[in-house]
Design a protein around this motif. Structure first.
Motif, PDB file in Angstrom:
ATOM      1  N   ARG A 240       0.848  -1.202   0.000  1.00 25.84           N
ATOM      2  CA  ARG A 240       0.000   0.000   0.000  1.00 25.84           C
ATOM      3  C   ARG A 240       0.875   1.241   0.000  1.00 25.84           C
ATOM      4  NH1 ARG A 240      -5.140  -1.705   2.252  1.00 25.84           N
ATOM      5  NH2 ARG A 240      -4.866  -3.943   2.546  1.00 25.84           N
ATOM      6  N   PRO A 241       0.560   2.213  -0.882  1.00 28.31           N
ATOM      7  CA  PRO A 241       1.383   3.422  -0.956  1.00 28.31           C
ATOM      8  C   PRO A 241       1.535   4.132   0.389  1.00 28.31           C
ATOM      9  CG  PRO A 241      -0.087   3.318  -2.852  1.00 28.31           C
ATOM     10  CD  PRO A 241      -0.475   2.186  -1.940  1.00 28.31           C
ATOM     11  N   GLU A 242       0.455   4.177   1.195  1.00 31.12           N
ATOM     12  CA  GLU A 242       0.565   4.887   2.474  1.00 31.12           C
ATOM     13  C   GLU A 242       1.553   4.188   3.409  1.00 31.12           C
ATOM     14  OE1 GLU A 242      -2.160   3.497   1.211  1.00 31.12           O
ATOM     15  OE2 GLU A 242      -3.384   2.509   2.743  1.00 31.12           O
ATOM     16  N   HIS A 243       1.635   2.867   3.303  1.00 25.86           N
ATOM     17  CA  HIS A 243       2.616   2.134   4.110  1.00 25.86           C
ATOM     18  C   HIS A 243       4.037   2.400   3.611  1.00 25.86           C
ATOM     19  CE1 HIS A 243      -0.522  -1.087   5.527  1.00 25.86           C
ATOM     20  NE2 HIS A 243      -0.667   0.080   6.126  1.00 25.86           N
ATOM     21  N   ALA A 244       4.194   2.426   2.281  1.00 25.99           N
ATOM     22  CA  ALA A 244       5.524   2.708   1.716  1.00 25.99           C
ATOM     23  C   ALA A 244       5.990   4.090   2.165  1.00 25.99           C
ATOM     24  CB  ALA A 244       5.472   2.616   0.197  1.00 25.99           C
ATOM     25  N   ALA A 245       5.087   5.061   2.136  1.00 23.34           N
ATOM     26  CA  ALA A 245       5.457   6.430   2.528  1.00 23.34           C
ATOM     27  C   ALA A 245       5.889   6.461   3.995  1.00 23.34           C
ATOM     28  CB  ALA A 245       4.278   7.368   2.294  1.00 23.34           C
ATOM     29  N   GLU A 246       5.139   5.766   4.837  1.00 26.36           N
ATOM     30  CA  GLU A 246       5.494   5.745   6.265  1.00 26.36           C
ATOM     31  C   GLU A 246       6.876   5.105   6.450  1.00 26.36           C
ATOM     32  OE1 GLU A 246       2.643   3.836   8.882  1.00 26.36           O
ATOM     33  OE2 GLU A 246       4.030   3.933  10.578  1.00 26.36           O
ATOM     34  N   ASN A 247       7.121   4.013   5.782  1.00 25.70           N
ATOM     35  CA  ASN A 247       8.402   3.309   5.952  1.00 25.70           C
ATOM     36  C   ASN A 247       9.576   4.164   5.483  1.00 25.70           C
ATOM     37  OD1 ASN A 247       6.734   1.304   6.841  1.00 25.70           O
ATOM     38  ND2 ASN A 247       6.909   0.047   5.007  1.00 25.70           N
ATOM     39  N   ALA A 248       9.382   4.843   4.355  1.00 18.70           N
ATOM     40  CA  ALA A 248      10.454   5.699   3.829  1.00 18.70           C
ATOM     41  C   ALA A 248      10.794   6.814   4.815  1.00 18.70           C
ATOM     42  CB  ALA A 248      10.045   6.285   2.488  1.00 18.70           C
ATOM     43  N   GLY A 249       9.804   7.214   5.605  1.00 18.60           N
ATOM     44  CA  GLY A 249      10.018   8.281   6.585  1.00 18.60           C
ATOM     45  C   GLY A 249      11.054   7.918   7.643  1.00 18.60           C
ATOM     46  N   ALA A 250      11.349   6.623   7.774  1.00 13.66           N
ATOM     47  CA  ALA A 250      12.371   6.210   8.751  1.00 13.66           C
ATOM     48  C   ALA A 250      13.781   6.492   8.241  1.00 13.66           C
ATOM     49  CB  ALA A 250      12.239   4.722   9.051  1.00 13.66           C
ATOM     50  N   GLY A 251      13.899   6.773   6.963  1.00 13.94           N
ATOM     51  CA  GLY A 251      15.214   6.908   6.332  1.00 13.94           C
ATOM     52  C   GLY A 251      16.030   8.070   6.844  1.00 13.94           C
ATOM     53  N   ASP A 252      15.370   9.086   7.400  1.00 16.61           N
ATOM     54  CA  ASP A 252      16.114  10.242   7.913  1.00 16.61           C
ATOM     55  C   ASP A 252      15.960  10.418   9.415  1.00 16.61           C
ATOM     56  OD1 ASP A 252      17.319  11.140   5.554  1.00 16.61           O
ATOM     57  OD2 ASP A 252      15.384  11.916   4.873  1.00 16.61           O
ATOM     58  N   LEU A 253      15.255   9.510  10.047  1.00 15.96           N
ATOM     59  CA  LEU A 253      15.061   9.609  11.500  1.00 15.96           C
ATOM     60  C   LEU A 253      16.381   9.292  12.215  1.00 15.96           C
ATOM     61  CD1 LEU A 253      12.811   9.813  13.716  1.00 15.96           C
ATOM     62  CD2 LEU A 253      12.558   7.329  13.511  1.00 15.96           C
ATOM     63  N   ARG A 254      16.638   9.983  13.320  1.00 17.48           N
ATOM     64  CA  ARG A 254      17.834   9.668  14.118  1.00 17.48           C
ATOM     65  C   ARG A 254      17.397   9.476  15.563  1.00 17.48           C
ATOM     66  NH1 ARG A 254      19.240   9.432   9.803  1.00 17.48           N
ATOM     67  NH2 ARG A 254      21.083  10.191   8.730  1.00 17.48           N
ATOM     68  N   LEU A 255      17.838   8.400  16.183  1.00 17.37           N
ATOM     69  CA  LEU A 255      17.490   8.147  17.580  1.00 17.37           C
ATOM     70  C   LEU A 255      18.717   8.375  18.451  1.00 17.37           C
ATOM     71  CD1 LEU A 255      15.409   4.849  17.111  1.00 17.37           C
ATOM     72  CD2 LEU A 255      14.569   7.207  17.234  1.00 17.37           C
ATOM     73  N   SER A 256      18.488   8.881  19.644  1.00 17.65           N
ATOM     74  CA  SER A 256      19.609   9.141  20.548  1.00 17.65           C
ATOM     75  C   SER A 256      20.064   7.822  21.187  1.00 17.65           C
ATOM     76  CB  SER A 256      19.171  10.113  21.647  1.00 17.65           C
ATOM     77  OG  SER A 256      18.250   9.451  22.500  1.00 17.65           O
ATOM     78  N   PRO A 257      21.287   7.790  21.723  1.00 19.79           N
ATOM     79  CA  PRO A 257      21.738   6.576  22.424  1.00 19.79           C
ATOM     80  C   PRO A 257      20.769   6.174  23.541  1.00 19.79           C
ATOM     81  CG  PRO A 257      23.594   8.048  22.046  1.00 19.79           C
ATOM     82  CD  PRO A 257      22.370   8.797  21.607  1.00 19.79           C
ATOM     83  N   ALA A 258      20.183   7.167  24.222  1.00 19.69           N
ATOM     84  CA  ALA A 258      19.243   6.834  25.312  1.00 19.69           C
ATOM     85  C   ALA A 258      17.986   6.169  24.751  1.00 19.69           C
ATOM     86  CB  ALA A 258      18.879   8.110  26.078  1.00 19.69           C
ATOM     87  N   GLU A 259      17.531   6.647  23.598  1.00 22.39           N
ATOM     88  CA  GLU A 259      16.327   6.046  22.987  1.00 22.39           C
ATOM     89  C   GLU A 259      16.616   4.629  22.498  1.00 22.39           C
ATOM     90  OE1 GLU A 259      14.080  10.083  21.420  1.00 22.39           O
ATOM     91  OE2 GLU A 259      15.737   9.278  20.243  1.00 22.39           O
ATOM     92  N   LEU A 260      17.805   4.445  21.918  1.00 23.97           N
ATOM     93  CA  LEU A 260      18.175   3.093  21.467  1.00 23.97           C
ATOM     94  C   LEU A 260      18.220   2.141  22.662  1.00 23.97           C
ATOM     95  CD1 LEU A 260      20.979   3.975  18.875  1.00 23.97           C
ATOM     96  CD2 LEU A 260      18.673   3.161  18.371  1.00 23.97           C
ATOM     97  N   GLU A 261      18.701   2.660  23.782  1.00 27.54           N
ATOM     98  CA  GLU A 261      18.777   1.831  24.990  1.00 27.54           C
ATOM     99  C   GLU A 261      17.379   1.463  25.503  1.00 27.54           C
ATOM    100  OE1 GLU A 261      22.169   3.245  27.316  1.00 27.54           O
ATOM    101  OE2 GLU A 261      20.998   2.616  29.067  1.00 27.54           O
ATOM    102  N   MET A 262      16.449   2.426  25.412  1.00 24.21           N
ATOM    103  CA  MET A 262      15.072   2.125  25.842  1.00 24.21           C
ATOM    104  C   MET A 262      14.478   0.991  25.003  1.00 24.21           C
ATOM    105  SD  MET A 262      13.567   5.993  26.207  1.00 24.21           S
ATOM    106  CE  MET A 262      11.825   5.574  26.339  1.00 24.21           C
ATOM    107  N   ILE A 263      14.749   1.026  23.698  1.00 21.16           N
ATOM    108  CA  ILE A 263      14.216  -0.026  22.816  1.00 21.16           C
ATOM    109  C   ILE A 263      14.908  -1.358  23.122  1.00 21.16           C
ATOM    110  CG2 ILE A 263      13.895  -0.741  20.406  1.00 21.16           C
ATOM    111  CD1 ILE A 263      13.999   2.291  19.693  1.00 21.16           C
ATOM    112  N   ASP A 264      16.211  -1.276  23.337  1.00 21.14           N
ATOM    113  CA  ASP A 264      16.989  -2.474  23.665  1.00 21.14           C
ATOM    114  C   ASP A 264      16.426  -3.167  24.914  1.00 21.14           C
ATOM    115  OD1 ASP A 264      19.369  -4.135  23.389  1.00 21.14           O
ATOM    116  OD2 ASP A 264      20.032  -3.158  25.227  1.00 21.14           O
ATOM    117  N   GLU A 265      16.026  -2.348  25.896  1.00 21.44           N
ATOM    118  CA  GLU A 265      15.483  -2.931  27.134  1.00 21.44           C
ATOM    119  C   GLU A 265      14.062  -3.458  26.936  1.00 21.44           C
ATOM    120  OE1 GLU A 265      15.923  -0.070  30.301  1.00 21.44           O
ATOM    121  OE2 GLU A 265      18.104  -0.107  30.024  1.00 21.44           O
ATOM    122  N   ALA A 266      13.284  -2.764  26.106  1.00 16.61           N
ATOM    123  CA  ALA A 266      11.886  -3.175  25.895  1.00 16.61           C
ATOM    124  C   ALA A 266      11.791  -4.452  25.059  1.00 16.61           C
ATOM    125  CB  ALA A 266      11.118  -2.044  25.212  1.00 16.61           C
TER     126      ALA A 266
END
Ligand SMILES: NC(=O)c1ccc[n+]([C@@H]2O[C@H](COP(=O)([O-])OP(=O)(O)OC[C@H]3O[C@@H](n4cnc5c(N)ncnc54)[C@H](OP(=O)(O)O)[C@@H]3O)[C@@H](O)[C@H]2O)c1
Length: 279
Positions: A240-266
């Motif tokens: 679905r185009p709307e899904h493709a658009a959402e996924n492409a939006g991750a291409g420029d996102l940047r997460l901080s080390p603290a956020e990566l750690e939160m995901i790692d723990e979850a």
């Protein structure tokens, strides 16, 4: 969209690409529109396989007039992966994809044919200009070692393996092995093949909190986590185009080390499994 070097291939490839398994099961025109929008938005790595039914034909139609923009990957089935079988399978994929050359050709998983034969066929296809590089899929470290022993240092460019938030087994040995040898790691099924953590689960709430801070979505946060190391690429499938658009939006996102750690723990990676998990 962030691009990075794809293993030792000397090619710049987007961190977020497009999968195509089951893309032939729904509305064909919508699937083609989704792939084309994905290319417009930088998701130019398109992953397909002879196994995926009519997906190669759909991809072939989607990339008409745009072949040069795309990093096109397909896969030979293990039962076809003898020397002559690999050559013939590649020819069939090229026809369905309406192209003269693949950017990368993979062995889908290990089967009964000797790896030497498959790799010899990959090298012959490369020599003939039918593929620009080759790799493997669903290979654990002993298989990777064997492939490298056969091919030498400059052959294998990637290993495509299962990788999503609830399945992080490749972090134990496969990612370190690949990083030491400049082999790209392409994570497949980044949304768990349709089992993405729900909003009301503890992990889903963590993703939601981080997403809100970036004006992003939980899926974008998940995709970003999955490409947080320089060897990593991911290939979500969206018909679905709307899904493709959402996924492409991750291409420029940047997460901080603290956020990566939160995901790692979850979503803890767990202990090392006996066998590589595959779909
Ligand atoms: N090498 C291997 O052995 C292997 C194995 C499995 C997969 N793969 C490759 O990896 C690709 C991805 O894996 P997958 O297709 O199994 O699963 P996946 O990408 O984890 O999940 C695909 C599902 O997620 C949905 N989706 C995608 N983006 C979404 C969004 N933004 N919001 C909501 N839903 C969304 C899709 O819906 P819609 O389609 O309706 O948009 C589809 O139902 C495959 O297509 C294939 O190319 C390789």
């Amino acid at each position: 969209m962030e691009f990075r070097l794809f293993g030792s291939s000397n090619r710049q490839v987007p961190v977020i690409g497009q999968g195509t398994w089951y893309i032939d099961r729904g509305d064909r025109a919508r699937a083609i529109a989704a792939l084309r929008l994905g290319i417009d938005l930088g998701m130019t790595h398109i992953d397909t396989a002879e196994m995926y039914g009519a997906a190669e034909e759909i991809v072939g139609e989607a990339i008409v007039g745009r072949r040069d923009e795309v990093f096109l990957v397909s896969k030979v089935l293990p039962q076809n992966a003898s020397f002559s079988g690999t050559i013939a399978a590649c020819e069939r994929s090229l026809t369905r994809l309406r192209t003269e050359c693949l950017d990368c050709y993979l062995l889908h998983w290990r089967g009964r044919h000797p790896l030497e034969e498959t790799i010899e066929a990959f090298q012959a296809l490369k020599g003939d200009g039918k593929i620009l590089s080759w790799g493997v899929s669903n290979f654990d470290v002993p298989d990777l070692e064997e492939a490298r022993e056969i091919a030498g240092e400059d052959g294998l460019v990637c290993n495509q393996v299962l990788y999503h938030l609830q399945e992080r087994a490749i972090e134990h040995a496969i990612i370190p092995w690949c990083e030491e040898r400049d082999v790209a790691v392409v994570g497949y099924a980044p949304f768990g093949h349709g089992r993405f953590p729900g909003q009301n689960t503890p992990g889903g709430r963590v993703l939601q909190t981080i997403a809100a801070a970036h004006n992003a979505t939980p899926r974008q946060v998940a995709l970003r986590f999955l490409v947080r190391r320089p060897s990593l690429f991911t290939i979500p499938k969206a018909a679905r185009p709307e899904h493709a658009a959402e996924n492409a939006g991750a291409g420029d996102l940047r997460l901080s080390p603290a956020e990566l750690e939160m995901i790692d723990e979850a979503f803890p990676r767990g202990s090392r499994p006996q066998e590589l998990p595959v779909i």
